[in-house]
Design a protein around this motif. Structure first.
Motif, PDB file in Angstrom:
ATOM      1  N   GLY A  57      -3.479  12.458   7.600  1.00  0.00           N
ATOM      2  CA  GLY A  57      -3.404  12.661   6.154  1.00  0.00           C
ATOM      3  C   GLY A  57      -3.499  14.124   5.784  1.00  0.00           C
ATOM      4  N   LEU A  58      -4.393  14.859   6.456  1.00  0.00           N
ATOM      5  CA  LEU A  58      -4.531  16.292   6.186  1.00  0.00           C
ATOM      6  C   LEU A  58      -3.263  17.037   6.576  1.00  0.00           C
ATOM      7  CD1 LEU A  58      -6.537  18.442   5.195  1.00  0.00           C
ATOM      8  CD2 LEU A  58      -7.324  18.672   7.569  1.00  0.00           C
ATOM      9  N   ALA A  59      -2.639  16.628   7.680  1.00  0.00           N
ATOM     10  CA  ALA A  59      -1.378  17.248   8.095  1.00  0.00           C
ATOM     11  C   ALA A  59      -0.330  17.118   6.996  1.00  0.00           C
ATOM     12  CB  ALA A  59      -0.882  16.597   9.383  1.00  0.00           C
ATOM     13  N   ARG A  60      -0.242  15.936   6.431  1.00  0.00           N
ATOM     14  CA  ARG A  60       0.752  15.724   5.367  1.00  0.00           C
ATOM     15  C   ARG A  60       0.442  16.558   4.135  1.00  0.00           C
ATOM     16  NH1 ARG A  60       0.594   9.336   6.780  1.00  0.00           N
ATOM     17  NH2 ARG A  60       2.385   9.280   8.214  1.00  0.00           N
ATOM     18  N   ARG A  61      -0.831  16.764   3.831  1.00  0.00           N
ATOM     19  CA  ARG A  61      -1.194  17.588   2.677  1.00  0.00           C
ATOM     20  C   ARG A  61      -0.826  19.050   2.921  1.00  0.00           C
ATOM     21  NH1 ARG A  61      -4.051  15.043  -1.469  1.00  0.00           N
ATOM     22  NH2 ARG A  61      -3.812  12.790  -1.119  1.00  0.00           N
ATOM     23  N   PHE A  62      -1.051  19.552   4.123  1.00  0.00           N
ATOM     24  CA  PHE A  62      -0.648  20.928   4.433  1.00  0.00           C
ATOM     25  C   PHE A  62       0.866  21.075   4.335  1.00  0.00           C
ATOM     26  CE2 PHE A  62      -4.796  21.821   6.569  1.00  0.00           C
ATOM     27  CZ  PHE A  62      -5.018  23.100   6.065  1.00  0.00           C
ATOM     28  N   ILE A  63       1.596  20.089   4.855  1.00  0.00           N
ATOM     29  CA  ILE A  63       3.060  20.152   4.796  1.00  0.00           C
ATOM     30  C   ILE A  63       3.538  20.126   3.352  1.00  0.00           C
ATOM     31  CG2 ILE A  63       5.161  18.848   5.308  1.00  0.00           C
ATOM     32  CD1 ILE A  63       3.770  17.990   7.928  1.00  0.00           C
ATOM     33  N   ALA A  64       2.941  19.269   2.535  1.00  0.00           N
ATOM     34  CA  ALA A  64       3.329  19.189   1.134  1.00  0.00           C
ATOM     35  C   ALA A  64       3.079  20.501   0.400  1.00  0.00           C
ATOM     36  CB  ALA A  64       2.568  18.052   0.443  1.00  0.00           C
ATOM     37  N   ALA A  65       2.088  21.250   0.865  1.00  0.00           N
ATOM     38  CA  ALA A  65       1.769  22.531   0.237  1.00  0.00           C
ATOM     39  C   ALA A  65       2.675  23.659   0.726  1.00  0.00           C
ATOM     40  CB  ALA A  65       0.306  22.898   0.506  1.00  0.00           C
ATOM     41  N   GLY A  66       3.494  23.374   1.749  1.00  0.00           N
ATOM     42  CA  GLY A  66       4.430  24.385   2.231  1.00  0.00           C
ATOM     43  C   GLY A  66       4.116  24.947   3.601  1.00  0.00           C
ATOM     44  N   SER A  67       3.159  24.380   4.299  1.00  0.00           N
ATOM     45  CA  SER A  67       2.772  24.874   5.616  1.00  0.00           C
ATOM     46  C   SER A  67       3.523  24.154   6.727  1.00  0.00           C
ATOM     47  CB  SER A  67       1.264  24.712   5.829  1.00  0.00           C
ATOM     48  OG  SER A  67       0.533  25.582   4.983  1.00  0.00           O
ATOM     49  N   THR A  68       3.523  24.778   7.899  1.00  0.00           N
ATOM     50  CA  THR A  68       4.048  24.174   9.117  1.00  0.00           C
ATOM     51  C   THR A  68       2.875  23.572   9.883  1.00  0.00           C
ATOM     52  OG1 THR A  68       5.844  25.781   9.277  1.00  0.00           O
ATOM     53  CG2 THR A  68       5.224  24.633  11.309  1.00  0.00           C
ATOM     54  N   VAL A  69       3.029  22.349  10.371  1.00  0.00           N
ATOM     55  CA  VAL A  69       1.925  21.667  11.037  1.00  0.00           C
ATOM     56  C   VAL A  69       2.361  21.134  12.395  1.00  0.00           C
ATOM     57  CG1 VAL A  69       0.279  19.756  10.917  1.00  0.00           C
ATOM     58  CG2 VAL A  69       0.882  21.009   8.834  1.00  0.00           C
ATOM     59  N   ILE A  70       1.507  21.370  13.381  1.00  0.00           N
ATOM     60  CA  ILE A  70       1.654  20.778  14.705  1.00  0.00           C
ATOM     61  C   ILE A  70       0.463  19.860  14.905  1.00  0.00           C
ATOM     62  CG2 ILE A  70       1.948  21.221  17.171  1.00  0.00           C
ATOM     63  CD1 ILE A  70       2.079  24.172  14.845  1.00  0.00           C
ATOM     64  N   ILE A  71       0.719  18.658  15.401  1.00  0.00           N
ATOM     65  CA  ILE A  71      -0.344  17.682  15.608  1.00  0.00           C
ATOM     66  C   ILE A  71      -0.614  17.535  17.102  1.00  0.00           C
ATOM     67  CG2 ILE A  71      -0.921  15.226  15.461  1.00  0.00           C
ATOM     68  CD1 ILE A  71       0.552  15.103  12.858  1.00  0.00           C
ATOM     69  N   GLY A  72      -1.887  17.540  17.459  1.00  0.00           N
ATOM     70  CA  GLY A  72      -2.273  17.324  18.840  1.00  0.00           C
ATOM     71  C   GLY A  72      -2.944  15.980  19.021  1.00  0.00           C
ATOM     72  N   GLY A  73      -2.589  15.277  20.100  1.00  0.00           N
ATOM     73  CA  GLY A  73      -3.209  13.999  20.408  1.00  0.00           C
ATOM     74  C   GLY A  73      -2.976  13.649  21.860  1.00  0.00           C
ATOM     75  N   ARG A  74      -3.577  12.563  22.309  1.00  0.00           N
ATOM     76  CA  ARG A  74      -3.427  12.177  23.711  1.00  0.00           C
ATOM     77  C   ARG A  74      -2.032  11.666  24.037  1.00  0.00           C
ATOM     78  NH1 ARG A  74      -8.680   8.544  24.619  1.00  0.00           N
ATOM     79  NH2 ARG A  74      -8.172   8.020  22.456  1.00  0.00           N
ATOM     80  N   ARG A  75      -1.248  11.338  23.004  1.00  0.00           N
ATOM     81  CA  ARG A  75       0.153  10.987  23.194  1.00  0.00           C
ATOM     82  C   ARG A  75       0.988  11.946  22.357  1.00  0.00           C
ATOM     83  NH1 ARG A  75      -2.503   6.358  22.169  1.00  0.00           N
ATOM     84  NH2 ARG A  75      -1.742   6.324  20.026  1.00  0.00           N
ATOM     85  N   ASN A  76       2.147  12.318  22.879  1.00  0.00           N
ATOM     86  CA  ASN A  76       2.975  13.269  22.145  1.00  0.00           C
ATOM     87  C   ASN A  76       4.233  12.636  21.570  1.00  0.00           C
ATOM     88  OD1 ASN A  76       4.418  12.898  24.470  1.00  0.00           O
ATOM     89  ND2 ASN A  76       4.653  15.071  24.979  1.00  0.00           N
ATOM     90  N   ALA A  77       4.201  11.321  21.356  1.00  0.00           N
ATOM     91  CA  ALA A  77       5.336  10.662  20.710  1.00  0.00           C
ATOM     92  C   ALA A  77       5.452  11.145  19.267  1.00  0.00           C
ATOM     93  CB  ALA A  77       5.142   9.148  20.747  1.00  0.00           C
ATOM     94  N   PRO A  78       6.684  11.331  18.776  1.00  0.00           N
ATOM     95  CA  PRO A  78       6.861  11.804  17.391  1.00  0.00           C
ATOM     96  C   PRO A  78       6.211  10.861  16.390  1.00  0.00           C
ATOM     97  CG  PRO A  78       8.921  11.929  18.618  1.00  0.00           C
ATOM     98  CD  PRO A  78       7.963  11.164  19.483  1.00  0.00           C
TER      99      PRO A  78
END
Length: 247
Positions: free
Chosen positions: A20-41
Motif C-alpha cells: 500500500g505504501l508503494a502505491r502511495r509513493f507511486i501516486a505521488a510521483g516517485s519510482t518504487v522498487i519492491i523487495g520480497g522473497r519472491r520476485n514475481a511481478p
C-alpha cells in the motif's frame, strides 16, 4: 520529506502495508522498487528478490537495486513476522529465533547494506518499521514486541549516528492495521488499511519529517506509560492468553 520524485526501495513490500505504501509513493510521483522473497511481478511493479535472513541475498538485492537505480534515495525496511508463543513451553524458542532473525537482524542487515551508499550520496532517508506493540506489549506475541522495541531503540541510535550526514531516519509505528482479511476478521479494532495510509502519507510529507510516524490510532500505545493507562491496557491485552492450549 518530499515524497514526489523519489526513488524508493521497500523491503517487505509485496503485500499489506508495504504494498500500500508503494502505491502511495507511486501516486505521488516517485519510482518504487519492491523487495520480497519472491520476485514475481506485482501489479506491474518492479520487484527484487531478497531474504533478509540471508546476508548474501541482501547484498545481491542491494547491488541489483543500485545498478538499476543509482539515484536511490529512500530505503524502507519492513520485513517482519508476528508469531504466537507460549512461554511455558520451551518449544517456543524456535519462534523466538525466527522472529529475531527477521525483525531485528533482517532490519539491521538492510540498513547496513545501504547506509554507506546513502552517506556517500550525502542525502536520503531510511525508514524503519516498529509497532505500537513496541511500547505496549501484546503478551501472546512476546518476542514480536521485544523485536519491535529493539527496532525502535536501534532507530534512535541510528538517527543519532547519522546526524550531519544528510541522511534522515524515520520510524513508522503502526497500530493494528487490517492489511489482510484475516486481521480484519479477528480484530474489529484494526484500522482500515487505506485510512492508515492516508494518515501516513500526510505525516511523511511533513517538513521536517517526523522522527516517529504516529497515526492517531497508535497514540494510545505510544504514550500509555505517560498517560497512566499502561497496566490497564496490558491487562486487557493479556486476555488473549486464554486462547493458548491448556489455558
Amino acid at each position: 520529506m518530499d515524497i514526489t520524485n523519489r526513488t524508493v526501495f521497500i523491503v517487505g513490500g509485496t503485500s499489506g502495508i508495504g504494498l500500500g505504501l508503494a502505491r502511495r509513493f507511486i501516486a505521488a510521483g516517485s519510482t518504487v522498487i519492491i523487495g520480497g522473497r519472491r520476485n514475481a511481478p506485482i501489479d506491474g511493479l518492479t520487484t527484487v528478490e531478497i531474504d533478509v535472513t540471508d546476508p548474501e541475498s541482501v547484498l545481491r538485492a542491494r547491488d541489483r537495486v543500485l545498478a538499476d537505480h543509482p539515484d536511490l534515495d529512500v530505503v524502507v525496511t519492513m520485513s517482519g513476522v508476528m508469531l504466537v508463543e507460549d512461554l511455558r513451553d520451551p518449544a517456543h524458542f524456535a519462534s523466538t529465533e525466527t522472529t529475531m532473525a527477521t525483525n531485528v537482524l533482517g532490519t539491521i542487515r538492510v540498513i547496513d547494506a545501504f547506509t554507506p551508499y546513502l552517506i556517500e550520496r550525502g542525502a536520503g532517508t531510511i525508514i524503519t518499521v516498529s509497532s505500537g506493540i513496541a511500547f505496549l506489549p501484546f503478551p501472546i506475541a512476546p518476542t514480536y514486541g521485544a523485536s519491535k522495541a529493539a527496532v525502535h531503540a536501534y532507530t534512535e541510535a541510528l538517527r543519532a549516528q547519522l546526524a550531519g550526514t544528510g541522511v534522515e531516519v524515520a520510524e513508522l509505528v503502526p497500530p493494528a492495521v487490517a492489511s489482510h482479511p484475516d486481521i480484519a476478521s479477528t480484530n474489529p479494532h484494526a484500522l482500515a488499511l487505506n485510512d492508515y495510509l492516508d494518515e501516513v502519507t500526510d505525516l511523511l510529507a511533513e517538513q521536517p519529517t517526523p522522527n516517529e510516524i504516529l497515526v492517531n490510532g497508535v497514540l494510545m500505545h505510544r504514550w500509555a506509560e505517560r498517560d497512566g493507562t499502561y497496566a490497564e491496557l496490558v491487562a486487557q491485552r493479556s486476555k488473549a492468553l486464554a486462547g493458548l492450549p491448556g489455558r
